[in-house]
Scaffold this active site. Structure first.
Site, mmCIF file in Angstrom:
data_model
loop_
_atom_site.group_PDB
_atom_site.id
_atom_site.type_symbol
_atom_site.label_atom_id
_atom_site.label_comp_id
_atom_site.label_asym_id
_atom_site.label_seq_id
_atom_site.Cartn_x
_atom_site.Cartn_y
_atom_site.Cartn_z
ATOM 1 C CG ASN A 1 54.604 8.050 26.745
ATOM 2 O OD1 ASN A 1 54.590 8.925 25.865
ATOM 3 N ND2 ASN A 1 55.228 8.203 27.910
ATOM 4 C CG PHE B 1 54.799 17.110 23.366
ATOM 5 C CD1 PHE B 1 54.783 16.524 24.623
ATOM 6 C CD2 PHE B 1 55.856 17.967 23.048
ATOM 7 C CE1 PHE B 1 55.808 16.753 25.534
ATOM 8 C CE2 PHE B 1 56.877 18.204 23.954
ATOM 9 C CZ PHE B 1 56.856 17.587 25.191
ATOM 10 C CB SER C 1 59.073 14.884 25.900
ATOM 11 O OG SER C 1 58.549 13.859 25.083
ATOM 12 C CG ASN D 1 58.098 9.811 23.353
ATOM 13 O OD1 ASN D 1 58.808 8.868 23.040
ATOM 14 N ND2 ASN D 1 57.419 9.854 24.502
ATOM 15 C CB THR D 2 59.482 16.127 20.782
ATOM 16 O OG1 THR D 2 58.106 15.969 21.107
ATOM 17 C CG2 THR D 2 59.653 17.248 19.771
ATOM 18 C CE LYS E 1 58.196 15.300 33.793
ATOM 19 N NZ LYS E 1 56.759 14.987 33.714
ATOM 20 C CG ASN F 1 59.590 13.400 30.794
ATOM 21 O OD1 ASN F 1 58.835 12.475 30.509
ATOM 22 N ND2 ASN F 1 59.399 14.639 30.401
HETATM 23 C C1 LIG Z 1 51.240 8.308 28.691
HETATM 24 C C2 LIG Z 1 52.199 9.282 29.265
HETATM 25 C C3 LIG Z 1 52.226 10.560 28.753
HETATM 26 C C4 LIG Z 1 53.115 11.494 29.301
HETATM 27 N N1 LIG Z 1 53.111 12.779 28.813
HETATM 28 C C5 LIG Z 1 53.918 13.701 29.382
HETATM 29 C C6 LIG Z 1 53.893 15.043 28.941
HETATM 30 O O1 LIG Z 1 53.132 15.426 28.045
HETATM 31 N N2 LIG Z 1 54.736 15.932 29.539
HETATM 32 C C7 LIG Z 1 55.587 15.570 30.553
HETATM 33 O O2 LIG Z 1 56.308 16.415 31.082
HETATM 34 N N3 LIG Z 1 55.621 14.294 30.998
HETATM 35 C C8 LIG Z 1 54.806 13.369 30.430
HETATM 36 N N4 LIG Z 1 54.842 12.084 30.889
HETATM 37 C C9 LIG Z 1 55.813 11.706 31.947
HETATM 38 C C10 LIG Z 1 55.181 11.730 33.320
HETATM 39 O O3 LIG Z 1 54.747 13.029 33.654
HETATM 40 C C11 LIG Z 1 56.188 11.251 34.374
HETATM 41 O O4 LIG Z 1 57.280 12.150 34.367
HETATM 42 C C12 LIG Z 1 56.713 9.853 34.104
HETATM 43 O O5 LIG Z 1 55.697 9.025 33.591
HETATM 44 C C13 LIG Z 1 57.278 9.210 35.367
HETATM 45 O O6 LIG Z 1 56.288 9.093 36.369
HETATM 46 P P1 LIG Z 1 55.478 7.724 36.622
HETATM 47 O O7 LIG Z 1 56.486 6.623 36.701
HETATM 48 O O8 LIG Z 1 54.743 7.954 37.895
HETATM 49 O O9 LIG Z 1 54.562 7.568 35.453
HETATM 50 C C14 LIG Z 1 53.976 11.116 30.364
HETATM 51 C C15 LIG Z 1 53.929 9.823 30.859
HETATM 52 C C16 LIG Z 1 53.057 8.906 30.325
HETATM 53 C C17 LIG Z 1 53.021 7.512 30.892
#
Ligand SMILES: Cc1cc2nc3c(=O)[nH]c(=O)nc-3n(C[C@H](O)[C@H](O)[C@H](O)COP(=O)(O)O)c2cc1C
Length: 347
Positions: free
Chosen positions: A110, A114, A172, A174-175, A208, A237
């Site tokens: 992704n 945000f 993150s 992506n910022t 985080k 993350n």
């Molecule tokens: C579509 C998407 C959006 C995410 N948005 C955020 C976010 O806004 N803030 C954040 O701290 N992590 C965000 N994450 C990261 C997840 O909270 C998590 O840390 C990461 O995906 C690893 O866990 P997973 O492998 O179980 O997905 C996002 C992940 C995905 C897939």
């Protein structure tokens, strides 16, 4: 429930990933999504920050960015739910498409950036809810902010009265530039300012971090968190790294990778963090959890709580029950009567 979900899954998996996510939120809002009504095994109860949670499996940030469905998400069987990341002002995020499934790898990429309705809208949803369950708020910074640290102060101050814990998301990918806030000086300044701002409303404050943190980065991050007596760290993350083993068509997309390809990396970094934290505060393991064994590995590597998001993309709500059942079996197999006894067993 299984048939219901299999049909929904067939339909959702054919849609663009973000459209499918929007439909899942709509279904949860309208009470259409399955609930986990089976009580959790007592061995899964875990005490953290003075509260006892029914199980240690949490919904990670990013699923419910705008606080639309915290209670429905708890109803899926999660022991805790994290909303956000919420930014002070609304913003559109990056252009679509920005969310990609990697089905053969059980991964997700992704580059959302945000997108969200902003702090006031999320607050208006959290304020009237009755405080059931354990719901954290994850705070981020606006892309065009001139003082990003101030955004974390603003967000944490606003949400402190309505959150069971607060997360400063400085990881993150992506910022642009956001991860620089993980630097020793920047992080200490940010966390201290937030701590000072919420002193009147003490709520567990955690940070985080990225699974891409080097050993030196971890030394700095943990030193800052220990100095400031922080309440926890989430590791972590999404990753900017790309394992050579990826085979799915979308593996070349830019953004953060999550799901199964992240499991080993994030658990290794969690273990290294636990070695440095030496039990001073709880850790949250996040990254590629798709089974009870994955969750158990994180707990043994030092996590008191575990979170997931990507596994939901592929398996839907039933994944929560399955992981809890598998985890309870593994705990019993190893002679533990409670999940708490297994925390850090491999550290
Ligand atoms: C579509 C998407 C959006 C995410 N948005 C955020 C976010 O806004 N803030 C954040 O701290 N992590 C965000 N994450 C990261 C997840 O909270 C998590 O840390 C990461 O995906 C690893 O866990 P997973 O492998 O179980 O997905 C996002 C992940 C995905 C897939």
């Amino acid at each position: 429930m299984a048939v219901w979900y299999a049909l929904a899954d067939l339909f959702l998996s054919r849609l663009d990933a973000e459209t499918a996510h929007g439909l899942a939120i709509t279904a949860l809002k309208s009470g259409l999504s399955p609930r986990d009504r089976t009580p959790d095994p007592v061995s899964l109860a875990v005490k953290v920050w003075g509260r006892t949670l029914p199980n240690p499996i949490g919904l990670a940030a990013g699923f419910d960015k705008n606080a639309e469905v915290p209670d429905a998400a708890l109803g899926m069987g999660f022991g805790l739910v994290e909303i956000g990341s919420v930014t002070p002002r609304p913003q559109p995020g990056n252009p679509r498409p920005r969310l990609f499934r990697l089905p053969q790898d059980r991964g997700v990429i992704n580059r959302m950036g945000f997108p969200g309705e902003g702090q006031d809208v999320a607050l208006s949803r959290l304020k009237p809810r009755s405080r059931r369950g354990f719901v954290g708020v994850n705070v981020g910074a606006n892309k065009d902010s001139v003082d990003r640290t101030a955004d974390y102060v603003t967000g944490c101050t606003a949400f402190a009265p309505y959150a069971d814990y607060l997360v400063c998301n400085v990881s993150s990918p992506n910022t642009p530039g956001l991860r620089n806030l993980q630097g020793r000086v920047e992080l200490a300044d940010l966390l201290k300012r937030v701590q000072d701002a919420i002193v009147a409303k003490p709520v567990p404050l955690i940070v985080k971090i990225a699974p891409d943190a080097s050993d030196d980065d971890l030394d700095d991050i943990v030193a800052v968190c220990r100095d400031l007596r922080m309440d926890g760290i989430i590791i972590g993350n999404t990753t900017l790294s790309r394992p050579a083993s990826l085979v799915s068509a979308r593996r070349g997309e830019s953004g953060g990778l999550s799901g199964a390809p992240l499991t080993t990396l994030s658990t290794d970094v969690l273990r290294k963090t636990a070695q440095r934290v030496e039990g001073q505060f709880p850790l949250v393991g996040c990254g590629g959890v798709g089974s009870g064994a994955d969750a158990y590995a994180k707990i043994r590597a030092g996590a008191s709580l575990v979170q997931l998001y990507s596994a939901l993309v592929f398996e839907g709500p039933p994944v929560v029950r399955r992981i809890k059942d598998e985890l309870a079996t593994l705990i019993a197999r190893d002679g533990f009567s409670s999940v708490s006894q297994a925390i850090g067993a491999d550290v």
